[in-house]
Design an enzyme around this catalytic site. Structure first.
Site, mmCIF file in Angstrom:
data_model
loop_
_atom_site.group_PDB
_atom_site.id
_atom_site.type_symbol
_atom_site.label_atom_id
_atom_site.label_comp_id
_atom_site.label_asym_id
_atom_site.label_seq_id
_atom_site.Cartn_x
_atom_site.Cartn_y
_atom_site.Cartn_z
ATOM 1 N N GLU A 8 9.245 15.430 74.328
ATOM 2 C CA GLU A 8 9.708 16.242 75.462
ATOM 3 C C GLU A 8 9.661 17.742 75.164
ATOM 4 O OE1 GLU A 8 13.649 17.279 75.766
ATOM 5 O OE2 GLU A 8 14.421 15.589 74.606
ATOM 6 N N LYS A 144 24.104 12.379 72.954
ATOM 7 C CA LYS A 144 24.536 13.584 72.239
ATOM 8 C C LYS A 144 26.048 13.542 71.999
ATOM 9 C CE LYS A 144 21.754 16.536 74.570
ATOM 10 N NZ LYS A 144 20.378 16.090 74.695
HETATM 11 N N1 PSU Z 1 17.652 16.104 72.155
HETATM 12 C C1 PSU Z 1 17.965 17.194 71.405
HETATM 13 N N2 PSU Z 1 18.193 18.374 72.068
HETATM 14 C C2 PSU Z 1 18.102 18.489 73.452
HETATM 15 C C3 PSU Z 1 17.760 17.328 74.235
HETATM 16 C C4 PSU Z 1 17.549 16.169 73.528
HETATM 17 O O1 PSU Z 1 18.050 17.099 70.175
HETATM 18 O O2 PSU Z 1 18.323 19.578 73.987
HETATM 19 C C5 PSU Z 1 17.661 17.448 75.778
HETATM 20 C C6 PSU Z 1 16.900 16.262 76.394
HETATM 21 O O3 PSU Z 1 15.829 16.801 77.138
HETATM 22 C C7 PSU Z 1 17.896 15.587 77.324
HETATM 23 C C8 PSU Z 1 18.725 16.758 77.756
HETATM 24 O O4 PSU Z 1 17.257 14.915 78.387
HETATM 25 O O5 PSU Z 1 18.914 17.462 76.502
HETATM 26 C C9 PSU Z 1 20.012 16.338 78.457
HETATM 27 O O6 PSU Z 1 20.399 17.360 79.330
HETATM 28 P P1 PSU Z 1 21.499 17.052 80.495
HETATM 29 O O7 PSU Z 1 22.738 16.640 79.774
HETATM 30 O O8 PSU Z 1 21.661 18.364 81.222
HETATM 31 O O9 PSU Z 1 20.914 15.984 81.366
#
Ligand code: PSU
Ligand code: MN
Length: 287
Positions: A8, A144
């Site tokens: 990504e 996360k």
């Molecule tokens: N993994 C990481 N760092 C990131 C992400 C994933 O180590 O920044 C990103 C991915 O693209 C994931 C996003 O889809 O964070 C989630 O964002 P949100 O909580 O706004 O959906």
């Protein structure tokens, strides 16, 4: 054609600082190649879908101001208007599946957020819903650590997402090695993962399989220190002024500000590890 692995671009534009993002963009692709796969870093370049960015495009995602974080809701808008769009897990797996790519690697998936009191909030990542209707396999280090882990784990179950633990019985929590939540099945070999993916495909099941691997132990961050930082960042008045899509980058950078280089190194270490594991899986699936 070599077995492809989707990567990504949100992690490059919004997840990591320069120049760590460029280094990770390159090293993750190198890890995929080392295992015999073809890296496909997905993003929207000037309104055009790139199923595999060039090195110059990858660098644009890392350096340019104003690259939009693209999930499902704004994907058609950014494409129609010719913008630069860094794709999240949700948008990346949607586009990867369309391109026939079966495996993706990332760091941590998005999920259900929590407030300063530790309660789930209405901010839920579209990663969850898209995982529920996109039959790919996503290699990650779990949700996360900034999220409400219990609510996120429950929602994965509701969506019919199969949660596999790579050599672990417990769901990893991003740069913290483990959570108290059990995975659906532990897999100790790639062949076990392949068998499960094949059954999902044979049954024509709609949801993703999540293969979760813990951050390498040498890089794992202490759970209490991470929790304290997240709690403080969520209580900060600045947090209440954020737009929902700004919350994840804000919290990740708050952890980096407090825990310093270690947090960055842990994030990079797990991203690289996941790229390797995803490539091993993609290669084994083609055998
Ligand atoms: N993994 C990481 N760092 C990131 C992400 C994933 O180590 O920044 C990103 C991915 O693209 C994931 C996003 O889809 O964070 C989630 O964002 P949100 O909580 O706004 O959906
Ligand atoms: Mn969100």
């Amino acid at each position: 054609m070599l077995p492809r692995v989707a990567l990504e671009t949100t992690v490059l534009s919004h997840g990591l600082p320069w120049p760590a993002n460029r280094d990770l963009g390159r090293s993750a692709e190198a890890r995929v190649r080392e295992e015999g796969g073809e890296p496909c870093t997905i993003g929207i370049v000037d309104g055009q879908l790139r199923a595999a960015c060039s090195q110059a495009e990858l660098e644009r995602f890392c350096r340019e101001e104003g690259v939009e974080k693209v999930s499902l809701r704004n994907l058609p808008v950014v494409m129609a208007r010719g913008g630069m769009g860094a794709t999240t897990v949700a948008a990346t797996i949607h586009l990867a599946h369309q391109a026939g790519i079966r495996v993706m690697a990332t760091g941590g998936i998005g999920g259900i957020h929590r407030d300063a009191a530790g309660k789930p909030t209405p901010d839920e990542s579209a990663d969850l819903t898209e995982l529920g209707r996109c039959p790919v396999t996503v290699v990650c280090a779990g949700p996360k650590a900034i999220l409400h882990l219990e609510a996120t784990r429950e929602r994965l179950e509701t969506m019919g997402v199969t949660l596999l633990g790579w050599q672990t019985d417990f769901m990893p929590a991003f740069y913290c090695g483990s959570s108290p939540h059990r995975v659906d099945a532990r897999c100790d070999t790639i062949e076990e993962v392949v068998d499960i993916v094949r059954q999902r495909d044979a049954l024509d099941m709609p949801a993703a399989i999540l293969l979760t691997a813990a951050v390498p132990p040498a890089w794992a961050l202490p759970f209490d220190a991470v929790e304290e930082t997240i709690g403080r960042a969520l209580s900060d008045p600045a947090a209440s002024k954020l737009l929902p899509h700004e919350v994840t980058p804000y919290l990740l950078s708050a952890v980096r500000d407090t825990l310093g280089e270690r947090a960055l190194q842990a994030n990079v270490a797990l991203l690289e590890q996941n790229a390797s594991l995803a490539a091993r899986l993609a290669v084994a699936l083609e055998r």
